[in-house]
Design a protein around this motif. Sequence first.
Motif, mmCIF file in Angstrom:
data_model
loop_
_atom_site.group_PDB
_atom_site.id
_atom_site.type_symbol
_atom_site.label_atom_id
_atom_site.label_comp_id
_atom_site.label_asym_id
_atom_site.label_seq_id
_atom_site.Cartn_x
_atom_site.Cartn_y
_atom_site.Cartn_z
ATOM 1 N N UNK A 42 0.773 -1.203 -0.056
ATOM 2 C CA UNK A 42 -0.104 0.073 -0.122
ATOM 3 C C UNK A 42 0.935 1.191 0.118
ATOM 4 N N UNK A 43 0.339 2.279 -0.395
ATOM 5 C CA UNK A 43 0.926 3.541 -0.703
ATOM 6 C C UNK A 43 1.657 4.054 0.582
ATOM 7 N N UNK A 44 1.201 3.937 1.775
ATOM 8 C CA UNK A 44 1.870 4.527 3.101
ATOM 9 C C UNK A 44 3.470 3.593 3.350
ATOM 10 N N UNK A 45 3.352 2.345 2.722
ATOM 11 C CA UNK A 45 4.381 1.523 3.100
ATOM 12 C C UNK A 45 5.378 1.959 1.940
ATOM 13 N N UNK A 46 4.876 1.918 0.800
ATOM 14 C CA UNK A 46 5.871 2.479 -0.214
ATOM 15 C C UNK A 46 6.601 3.819 -0.028
ATOM 16 N N UNK A 47 6.079 4.830 0.875
ATOM 17 C CA UNK A 47 6.775 6.041 1.078
ATOM 18 C C UNK A 47 7.977 5.602 2.045
ATOM 19 N N UNK A 48 7.673 4.521 2.727
ATOM 20 C CA UNK A 48 9.096 4.188 3.315
ATOM 21 C C UNK A 48 10.147 3.555 2.664
ATOM 22 N N UNK A 49 9.876 2.989 1.434
ATOM 23 C CA UNK A 49 10.529 2.445 0.570
ATOM 24 C C UNK A 49 11.139 3.340 -0.289
ATOM 25 N N UNK A 51 11.813 6.528 0.931
ATOM 26 C CA UNK A 51 12.569 7.252 1.828
ATOM 27 C C UNK A 51 13.750 6.268 1.769
ATOM 28 N N UNK A 52 13.751 4.833 2.021
ATOM 29 C CA UNK A 52 14.954 4.169 2.195
ATOM 30 C C UNK A 52 15.881 4.258 0.986
ATOM 31 N N UNK A 53 14.993 4.394 -0.173
ATOM 32 C CA UNK A 53 16.192 4.533 -1.342
ATOM 33 C C UNK A 53 16.733 5.676 -1.411
ATOM 34 N N UNK A 54 16.458 6.992 -1.014
ATOM 35 C CA UNK A 54 16.573 8.098 -0.798
ATOM 36 C C UNK A 54 18.149 7.933 0.032
ATOM 37 N N UNK A 55 17.748 7.495 1.229
ATOM 38 C CA UNK A 55 18.979 7.336 2.205
ATOM 39 C C UNK A 55 20.068 6.571 1.777
ATOM 40 N N UNK A 56 19.785 5.366 1.109
ATOM 41 C CA UNK A 56 20.717 4.646 0.428
ATOM 42 C C UNK A 56 21.550 5.380 -0.514
ATOM 43 N N UNK A 125 27.389 3.112 -11.319
ATOM 44 C CA UNK A 125 26.170 2.639 -12.163
ATOM 45 C C UNK A 125 24.971 2.945 -11.118
ATOM 46 N N UNK A 126 24.172 3.592 -11.856
ATOM 47 C CA UNK A 126 22.673 3.757 -10.882
ATOM 48 C C UNK A 126 21.706 3.008 -11.766
ATOM 49 N N UNK A 127 21.344 1.584 -11.491
ATOM 50 C CA UNK A 127 20.516 0.865 -12.128
ATOM 51 C C UNK A 127 19.046 1.144 -11.746
ATOM 52 N N UNK A 128 18.088 0.524 -12.378
ATOM 53 C CA UNK A 128 16.604 0.546 -12.269
ATOM 54 C C UNK A 128 16.026 -0.493 -12.736
ATOM 55 N N UNK A 129 15.010 -0.887 -11.558
ATOM 56 C CA UNK A 129 14.299 -2.282 -11.718
ATOM 57 C C UNK A 129 13.497 -2.128 -13.075
ATOM 58 N N UNK A 130 13.538 -3.034 -13.879
ATOM 59 C CA UNK A 130 12.867 -3.037 -15.076
ATOM 60 C C UNK A 130 11.973 -4.457 -15.625
ATOM 61 N N UNK A 146 17.833 0.847 -8.091
ATOM 62 C CA UNK A 146 16.706 1.565 -7.663
ATOM 63 C C UNK A 146 15.430 1.190 -8.296
ATOM 64 N N UNK A 147 14.301 0.943 -7.304
ATOM 65 C CA UNK A 147 12.907 0.653 -7.735
ATOM 66 C C UNK A 147 12.204 1.943 -8.433
ATOM 67 N N UNK A 148 12.502 3.003 -8.170
ATOM 68 C CA UNK A 148 11.862 4.033 -8.397
ATOM 69 C C UNK A 148 12.469 5.205 -9.467
ATOM 70 N N UNK A 149 11.909 5.426 -10.446
ATOM 71 C CA UNK A 149 12.815 6.428 -11.416
ATOM 72 C C UNK A 149 13.120 7.729 -10.850
#
Length: 253
Positions: A42-49, A51-56, A125-130, A146-149
């Motif tokens: 759900x969207x609230x949980x995605x926010x944490x993901x 956030x985690x991508x930005x932190x990483x 290299x900054x990859x993306x899930x495709x 990354x998960x998110x573009x």
Amino acid sequence: MTKAPREERRQGPSLVRGKFLPDTTYDERLLDQRGSTEWLHMDPWRVLRIQAEFVEGFGQLADLPPAVTVFGSARTPVESPDYALGELLGKALSEAGYAVITGGGPGCMEAANKGARAAGGVSVGLGIELPFEQKLNDYVDLGIEFRYFFVRKTMFVKYSCGFVALPGGFGTLDELFEALTLVQTRKVTSFPVILLGTAFWGGLIDWVRETLLSTGKISEKDLDLIRVTDDVDEAVRVIVQADQERKVVPHDV
């Protein structure tokens, strides 16, 4: 006749009433080991993901030397002149003291990473899930998937002092025009955008001039945001010059 007050509940900063009232509390759902795991998606949980991508990303890239992002087609074969051009570019940028950041994939991205590695530079290299398989190329020394573009795009801009676009497709065009928009709107400053390959990019520049400029969609000075060349050394000189100008007149971050 006075209406009966509707049942309501506070949920952190939110207030819910009527049909929005859940049957259970957040704590109850968190501690309950039974039931669906749909809440993980759900969207609230995605926010944490997110956030985690930005932190990483921030954590991994914060100590990079000055860097340049190189874009280009993942479909470029190794024997292509564009691949050779990418290698020369990666090598020249590294020799000038810049880390080389790419999307981490094959083709032109691999070529730039390969050139950077050969010159003893920092190859990122900054990859993306495709939806189709595309792993980080073997010439990446520091890679992040990354998960998110939009998170990935933030990293490209935040840790680069310029973009160079080799011939590419939709992905390259997406990054190119996003970079130009950020420069045009002064979200980033002293940020050169260079197109390497006049034969490939010439038609696009003609369309920008003859269609966008002639109909008032952009201004004359917007054309100056783009430098088109076949010369790797010229591309590096433009980046170095802009970097020096930025250091003379520092900008707030």
